[in-house]
Design a protein around this motif. Sequence first.
Motif, PDB file in Angstrom:
ATOM      1  N   GLY A 194      39.270 -25.032  -5.349  1.00  0.00           N
ATOM      2  CA  GLY A 194      39.863 -23.832  -5.628  1.00  0.00           C
ATOM      3  C   GLY A 194      39.150 -22.707  -4.850  1.00  0.00           C
ATOM      4  O   GLY A 194      38.557 -22.979  -4.151  1.00  0.00           O
ATOM      5  N   VAL A 195      39.709 -21.588  -4.939  1.00  0.00           N
ATOM      6  CA  VAL A 195      39.344 -20.413  -4.247  1.00  0.00           C
ATOM      7  C   VAL A 195      39.221 -19.178  -4.930  1.00  0.00           C
ATOM      8  O   VAL A 195      39.727 -18.992  -6.024  1.00  0.00           O
ATOM      9  CB  VAL A 195      40.443 -19.834  -2.984  1.00  0.00           C
ATOM     10  CG1 VAL A 195      40.599 -21.368  -1.918  1.00  0.00           C
ATOM     11  CG2 VAL A 195      41.720 -19.855  -3.698  1.00  0.00           C
ATOM     12  N   CYS A 196      38.443 -18.287  -4.527  1.00  0.00           N
ATOM     13  CA  CYS A 196      38.207 -17.047  -4.957  1.00  0.00           C
ATOM     14  C   CYS A 196      37.603 -16.022  -4.106  1.00  0.00           C
ATOM     15  O   CYS A 196      37.766 -16.242  -2.889  1.00  0.00           O
ATOM     16  CB  CYS A 196      37.004 -17.167  -6.270  1.00  0.00           C
ATOM     17  SG  CYS A 196      35.291 -17.524  -5.689  1.00  0.00           S
ATOM     18  N   ASP A 197      37.250 -14.884  -4.485  1.00  0.00           N
ATOM     19  CA  ASP A 197      36.674 -13.866  -3.618  1.00  0.00           C
ATOM     20  C   ASP A 197      35.388 -14.231  -2.816  1.00  0.00           C
ATOM     21  O   ASP A 197      35.120 -14.028  -1.982  1.00  0.00           O
ATOM     22  CB  ASP A 197      36.520 -12.235  -4.277  1.00  0.00           C
ATOM     23  CG  ASP A 197      37.641 -11.585  -4.784  1.00  0.00           C
ATOM     24  OD1 ASP A 197      38.584 -12.013  -4.021  1.00  0.00           O
ATOM     25  OD2 ASP A 197      37.829 -11.025  -5.595  1.00  0.00           O
ATOM     26  N   GLY A 198      34.941 -15.266  -3.248  1.00  0.00           N
ATOM     27  CA  GLY A 198      33.802 -15.867  -2.395  1.00  0.00           C
ATOM     28  C   GLY A 198      34.136 -16.351  -1.259  1.00  0.00           C
ATOM     29  O   GLY A 198      33.369 -16.406  -0.181  1.00  0.00           O
ATOM     30  N   ASN A 199      35.483 -16.779  -1.014  1.00  0.00           N
ATOM     31  CA  ASN A 199      35.855 -17.291   0.384  1.00  0.00           C
ATOM     32  C   ASN A 199      35.887 -15.973   1.241  1.00  0.00           C
ATOM     33  O   ASN A 199      35.430 -16.163   2.494  1.00  0.00           O
ATOM     34  CB  ASN A 199      37.117 -17.600   0.153  1.00  0.00           C
ATOM     35  CG  ASN A 199      37.371 -18.816  -0.511  1.00  0.00           C
ATOM     36  OD1 ASN A 199      37.033 -19.073  -1.679  1.00  0.00           O
ATOM     37  ND2 ASN A 199      37.543 -20.260   0.014  1.00  0.00           N
TER      38      ASN A 199
END
Length: 401
Positions: free
Chosen positions: A344-349
């Motif tokens: 998964g992806v999020c703003d942490g990327n």
Amino acid sequence: MTLSATETDAVAALDAEAMLAQVETWAAINSGTGNLSGLATMAAMLGDSFAVLPGEIQLVEPAPVETIAANGRAVALDHGRHLTLSVRPDAPVQLLLTGHMDTVYPVDHAFQTVARIDQATLGGPGVADMKGGLAVMLAALRAVETTPLAARIGYTVVVNSDEETGSLSSAALLAETARGKLAALTYEPALPDGTLAGARGGTGNFSILVRGRSAHAGRNPEDGRNAIVAAADLALRSSKTAGAGLTVNPARIDGGGPNNVVPDQAVLRINFRPADDAAIDRARAQLDAAVSAVAADHDVAITVHGGFNRPPKPIDADAARLFALVKDAGADLGLDIGWRATGGVCDGNNIAAAGVPVIDTMGVRGGAIHSPDEFMLIDSLAERAALSAVTILRLAGRGRL
């Protein structure tokens, strides 16, 4: 190491019932990414709630974003405003804390009700992803503000309105606010057992416009250039590029019309999930090659829109040190904190790409997110707020990772 007196006092200041009431209130507001009215309501409520913290709250206009409509035209994609809060920007230790106010549930979605599943579990749209996380963030910061260490630490809070669709209108804001920060905490939900996300792959979303030539399907089909067939060929060729470190998902083809007309236009929607930067380079090269081959074989014009909007997030040395700090804080709270890689992806990327170590699952324990079965474990509100408060205080005291 055990909790210091300052940390113990901060944990004691947490109000679990108030957090739960906030989640129930916030999750009752439909704030799907496209629901601008609901997002405005949510932003106003968050502004009122976060106003208990010192500093300046702003509602930031979204950056312009275009999307390719089903008819192939580029159209503006509207977003809600993003909330920011800046506290003590001149303090010696600077952190970034981020969350999002939007959910995946549009205004007409059937899942609208917040209700107890049982005594330990709250169900509802966004209770875990991430209105529970926003309550955890706010409670942790309020607890930190009661301590003598608060003067040593400054922080920027960003709560964007478009995380669920890729943060296209807030990416620049995230990059700007990450600059110069020692570390970042993002409040996506942890897994039900408390496991955090470690390394993340990246993502790229593309809308590929295929222009062919219409003709009568019976009288002179040879004069046509079938855009649907060409788009389907491109989807098949692209899917075959998947392999180690790269998944490819052709998700949709828009276009076509009456059965007796050769379709002259189609839009292929496709998602790439690269594990690392090398996979991005490979995906780009393979997509370029597939586009060229399909354009030549089908005598069509192809235009590629989109890109890799979230880079992969590896665990580098600074991120490993931040994870170790959180793990130690958890151990002193009686929590066994582990983490594992996720697709998964999020703003942490985005934050990691700005050069700032980040832990992006500091929110509640919950599960079944992005589904009508979404839930939050109620006791994780105080638990995770304590974890954040102790983590922030230790960063303040150490001034380093």
